[in-house]
Write an enzyme that holds these catalytic residues in place. Structure first.
Site, PDB file in Angstrom:
ATOM      1  N   GLU A 122       0.851  -1.194   0.000  1.00 53.79           N
ATOM      2  CA  GLU A 122       0.000   0.000   0.000  1.00 53.79           C
ATOM      3  C   GLU A 122       0.886   1.243   0.000  1.00 53.79           C
ATOM      4  O   GLU A 122       1.864   1.307   0.747  1.00 53.79           O
ATOM      5  CB  GLU A 122      -0.912  -0.017   1.233  1.00 53.79           C
ATOM      6  CG  GLU A 122      -1.740   1.219   1.442  1.00 53.79           C
ATOM      7  CD  GLU A 122      -2.659   1.515   0.272  1.00 53.79           C
ATOM      8  OE1 GLU A 122      -2.649   2.678  -0.192  1.00 53.79           O
ATOM      9  OE2 GLU A 122      -3.395   0.607  -0.183  1.00 53.79           O
ATOM     10  N   THR A 158       4.385   0.053  -6.028  1.00 55.96           N
ATOM     11  CA  THR A 158       4.523  -1.119  -6.895  1.00 55.96           C
ATOM     12  C   THR A 158       4.921  -0.732  -8.314  1.00 55.96           C
ATOM     13  O   THR A 158       5.654  -1.474  -8.975  1.00 55.96           O
ATOM     14  CB  THR A 158       3.194  -1.897  -6.926  1.00 55.96           C
ATOM     15  OG1 THR A 158       2.824  -2.207  -5.577  1.00 55.96           O
ATOM     16  CG2 THR A 158       3.325  -3.177  -7.720  1.00 55.96           C
ATOM     17  N   ASP A 180      -7.338   2.206  -8.212  1.00 54.43           N
ATOM     18  CA  ASP A 180      -7.744   3.569  -8.568  1.00 54.43           C
ATOM     19  C   ASP A 180      -8.032   3.620 -10.065  1.00 54.43           C
ATOM     20  O   ASP A 180      -7.161   3.307 -10.881  1.00 54.43           O
ATOM     21  CB  ASP A 180      -6.603   4.534  -8.216  1.00 54.43           C
ATOM     22  CG  ASP A 180      -7.040   5.991  -8.267  1.00 54.43           C
ATOM     23  OD1 ASP A 180      -7.979   6.294  -9.027  1.00 54.43           O
ATOM     24  OD2 ASP A 180      -6.434   6.813  -7.562  1.00 54.43           O
ATOM     25  N   THR A 255     -13.252  -7.782   0.908  1.00 64.28           N
ATOM     26  CA  THR A 255     -12.488  -6.538   0.892  1.00 64.28           C
ATOM     27  C   THR A 255     -13.408  -5.378   1.278  1.00 64.28           C
ATOM     28  O   THR A 255     -14.623  -5.439   1.079  1.00 64.28           O
ATOM     29  CB  THR A 255     -11.887  -6.270  -0.497  1.00 64.28           C
ATOM     30  OG1 THR A 255     -12.956  -6.097  -1.447  1.00 64.28           O
ATOM     31  CG2 THR A 255     -10.999  -7.414  -0.948  1.00 64.28           C
TER      32      THR A 255
END
Length: 281
Positions: A122, A158, A180, A255
């Site tokens: 994250e 990432t 996103d 989630t």
């Protein structure tokens, strides 16, 4: 003369009130094993992956200190010269949740895949801190059973440094859950799926490994499908191949974003790809 507008009401922050620090101290003393409260770890949903986030990365995966994340599987020992060193372990991280958010996926998978090491990744500072505290609390609550020792979280970008963290063919599963969407065309370059990133996913994913994707944005679903379909090292899995996959069910229902979409009666678009064997050339 008009009077100035009243000051805006500030949202309560765990950092400003000291509640977040109090919670962390209680965790360290094991006086309490309460889960952290999200309201003290709120942060805007968008982060620019091209910005300098002042993150420290290993120069290669061999320099990753996994003992900090999985002490049960990488216990530290004191060497003859007095320095701490990590004992060799046959285990390695096999599952990466890219953009893990508040950690719902890896927490749910922790007991469904108890022998598999999983790492959430994250980019947002406070969200990462929330997941860290959540895992600490769960480990304390289930200390006797030894649960949740197989999951951890790393603040990471990432898009820039995935090969710095994982060896070639190290991963068996990659999750990209509700990324996103970056709706504006000029922002599409910041999407987490692109020809370059597909090549990096193919590099760290072992042959036979699976990339799992889910989104509630149909345009983004089509974008990700096109790029993975076009890549020569990925084959799309049919729905019948996924009906018994526990990971797909968890991705749909467990989630935080998945639950929000469910509450709003939104659509969920799921697609998965298997990594092919390398060609002879």
């Amino acid at each position: 003369m008009a009077s100035p507008p009243p000051p805006k009401r500030q949202k309560q922050s765990g950092q400003r009130t000291g509640l977040r620090e109090k919670h962390r101290n209680n965790q360290e003393r094991k006086e309490e094993a309460k889960l952290p409260q999200k309201k003290y770890y709120r942060q805007r949903a968008h982060a620019n992956p091209f910005s300098d986030h002042q993150l420290a990365y290993p120069s290669s995966p061999k320099e990753m200190v996994w003992a900090n994340h999985f002490p049960k599987y990488f216990p530290s020992a004191i060497a003859a010269d007095g320095d701490a060193e990590t004992k060799p372990s046959g285990k390695q991280v096999e599952v990466a949740d890219i953009g893990c958010g508040f950690g719902g996926l890896i927490v749910s998978l922790a007991q469904k895949l108890p022998d598999t090491l999983m790492l959430g990744m994250e980019i947002r500072t406070q969200v990462t801190e929330y997941v860290e505290e959540r895992i600490k609390a769960l480990r304390i609550q289930h200390e006797a059973e030894g649960h949740y020792q197989n999951i951890s979280v790393l603040r990471a970008n990432t898009m820039k440094f995935l090969p710095n963290i994982y060896e070639k063919f190290q991963l068996s599963k990659i999750f990209i859950c509700f990324p996103d969407p970056h709706f504006k065309a000029r922002k599409h370059k910041a999407r987490i799926v692109s020809p370059t990133l597909c090549a990096e996913y193919a590099y760290v994913l072992r042959p036979g490994g699976i990339v799992y994707t889910i989104t509630d944005v149909e345009d983004l679903h089509k974008w990700m499908a096109k790029h993975f379909d076009d890549h020569p090292l990925f084959d799309r899995l049919a729905e019948e191949d996924l009906k018994d996959d526990v990971c797909v069910e968890v991705m749909r229902t467990d989630t935080e974003e998945g639950k929000k979409v469910e509450r709003n009666n939104g659509s969920k678009f799921v697609a998965c790809w298997k990594r092919r064997e390398d060609p002879e050339w």
